[in-house]
Design an enzyme around this catalytic site. Structure first.
Site, PDB file in Angstrom:
ATOM      1  N   THR A  17      40.418  41.665  53.342  1.00  0.00           N
ATOM      2  CA  THR A  17      39.515  41.326  52.242  1.00  0.00           C
ATOM      3  C   THR A  17      38.421  40.428  52.808  1.00  0.00           C
ATOM      4  OG1 THR A  17      39.239  39.909  50.283  1.00  0.00           O
ATOM      5  CG2 THR A  17      41.212  39.520  51.554  1.00  0.00           C
ATOM      6  N   ASP A  41      37.163  38.065  51.414  1.00  0.00           N
ATOM      7  CA  ASP A  41      37.278  36.719  50.836  1.00  0.00           C
ATOM      8  C   ASP A  41      38.005  35.706  51.728  1.00  0.00           C
ATOM      9  OD1 ASP A  41      36.080  37.872  48.642  1.00  0.00           O
ATOM     10  OD2 ASP A  41      37.962  38.194  47.572  1.00  0.00           O
ATOM     11  N   ASP A  92      41.110  34.918  51.656  1.00  0.00           N
ATOM     12  CA  ASP A  92      41.863  34.065  50.731  1.00  0.00           C
ATOM     13  C   ASP A  92      43.367  34.350  50.730  1.00  0.00           C
ATOM     14  OD1 ASP A  92      41.724  36.564  49.598  1.00  0.00           O
ATOM     15  OD2 ASP A  92      41.172  35.864  47.600  1.00  0.00           O
ATOM     16  N   ARG A 114      41.146  49.866  42.065  1.00  0.00           N
ATOM     17  CA  ARG A 114      41.892  48.796  41.396  1.00  0.00           C
ATOM     18  C   ARG A 114      42.678  49.501  40.303  1.00  0.00           C
ATOM     19  NH1 ARG A 114      39.843  44.211  43.669  1.00  0.00           N
ATOM     20  NH2 ARG A 114      37.614  44.098  44.078  1.00  0.00           N
ATOM     21  N   ARG A 154      35.432  35.545  45.395  1.00  0.00           N
ATOM     22  CA  ARG A 154      36.335  35.414  44.238  1.00  0.00           C
ATOM     23  C   ARG A 154      36.659  33.936  44.021  1.00  0.00           C
ATOM     24  NH1 ARG A 154      39.155  39.674  41.814  1.00  0.00           N
ATOM     25  NH2 ARG A 154      38.803  41.035  43.556  1.00  0.00           N
ATOM     26  N   ASP A 190      45.078  40.191  47.823  1.00  0.00           N
ATOM     27  CA  ASP A 190      46.097  39.627  46.941  1.00  0.00           C
ATOM     28  C   ASP A 190      46.733  40.651  45.982  1.00  0.00           C
ATOM     29  OD1 ASP A 190      47.041  36.871  45.963  1.00  0.00           O
ATOM     30  OD2 ASP A 190      46.451  37.922  44.130  1.00  0.00           O
ATOM     31  N   GLY A 216      39.315  45.593  46.715  1.00  0.00           N
ATOM     32  CA  GLY A 216      37.953  45.628  47.272  1.00  0.00           C
ATOM     33  C   GLY A 216      37.995  46.044  48.732  1.00  0.00           C
TER      34      GLY A 216
END
Ligand code: F6P
Length: 319
Positions: free
Chosen positions: A125, A127, A129, A72, A171, A103, A11
């Site tokens: 990202t 996110d 994360d 992706r 996510r 990730d 992303g």
């Protein structure tokens, strides 16, 4: 190191362009030829690789998205796909690769390093994360995009005395929800890292109503459930009318904030230095305003740390 490759994958995130620029300019500054790999790992497999010049990255620091484009790629999860990638890198005489992404991108970088090709990961990202870094590139911009939306929704929520449920991305992580909820003064924040307690949520809503509270903002992280699913659950628990707003991909676009541009510039440049030092299999990050690097395998194996104390604080402040 004579030639270095750079790609963005997964992303997209605002600030990726600033990171690409840093990688390209830092390389050229040190006499290394930078090569851009277009469309992430799928472009790597297909040899979509072009030499980049100083001017190739001019006028991009302020732009969202990624000029190298992203994808992706299922094929790159296979050994065959990865070996095709190594072949392409060798064919172009590239000695090291900077992978900018989240990730999934790191998993590709780890695999390539395992096949003997040095890679360094740069966390990007929305996110937030990834472990080994307090912030990922793009998170701050996404946070501010969400905040802008919350502020606007608050205007109409207040006019109509309504309860709004706002679904945000992330996510499996709740950082976007937590930070935007705290900064946006949300009454309730629902994240995957904390147990969902419908009784507590209903009690707080009822107490607020008794106190004369006219509108409510609830932030739901997509990793828990969708906004509409939560609206149904809430309807069962307390019979109130709600409106659901799903912010969606708007969270991934837009001009990167100053914070994201600076972070991207520092991380991108450090990734080049690590490759110049002859190291691979590393991931860069920022900890207490210091640029750090760690083993990429370790980073992938460690769960991202969630700031529970901020979650508790949000509850205390939204009484
Ligand atoms: O990882 C970034 C992210 O925007 C997540 O927050 C979200 O779940 C996912 O990507 C959406 O992916 P796609 O654009 O492929 O639907």
């Amino acid at each position: 190191m004579k030639r270095l490759g750079v790609l963005t994958s997964g992303g997209d995130a605002p600030g990726m362009n600033a990171a690409i620029r840093a990688v390209v300019r830092k390389s050229i500054y040190h006499g290394i030829e930078p090569y851009g790999i277009y469309q992430g790992y799928s472009g790597l497999i297909n040899g979509n690789i072009k030499k980049l010049e100083i001017g190739s990255v001019g006028d991009i620091i302020q732009r969202g998205g990624t000029v190298l484009r992203s994808a992706r790629c299922e094929e790159f999860k296979t050994r065959e796909g990865q070996l095709k990638g190594v072949e392409q890198l060798k064919k172009h005489q590239i000695d090291g690769l900077v992978v900018i992404g989240g990730d999934g991108s790191y998993q590709g970088a780890r695999a390539l390093t395992g096949h003997g090709f040095p890679c360094v990961g740069v966390p990007a990202t929305i996110d937030n994360d990834i472990s080994g870094t307090q912030f990922t590139i793009g998170f701050d911009t996404a946070l501010n995009t969400v905040l802008d939306a919350i502020d606007k929704i608050r205007d109409t929520a207040s006019s109509h005395e309504r309860t709004f449920i706002i679904e945000v991305m992330g996510r499996g992580a709740g950082d976007i929800a937590l930070w935007s909820g705290l900064a946006g003064g949300a009454e309730t924040i629902i994240v995957p890292e904390e147990k969902l307690d419908m009784n507590d949520i209903s009690d707080r809503l009822k107490k607020g109503q008794l106190r004369g509270k006219k509108h409510t903002i609830i932030i739901v992280a997509e990793g828990v459930m969708s906004g509409t699913e939560f609206a149904d659950k809430l309807k069962e628990a307390v019979d109130i009318e709600t409106r659901v707003s799903v912010l969606g991909h708007i969270q991934r676009g837009g001009t990167p904030t100053g914070f994201d541009r600076v972070l991207a510039s520092r991380l991108g440049a450090r990734a080049v230095e690590i490759l110049m030092e002859g190291k691979g299999g590393r991931a860069v990050g920022i900890m207490k305003d210091q640029i750090v690097d760690n083993d990429i395998s370790q980073i992938l194996d460690q769960p991202h740390s969630f700031q529970n104390e901020m979650f508790d604080l949000s509850k205390e402040l939204s009484i």
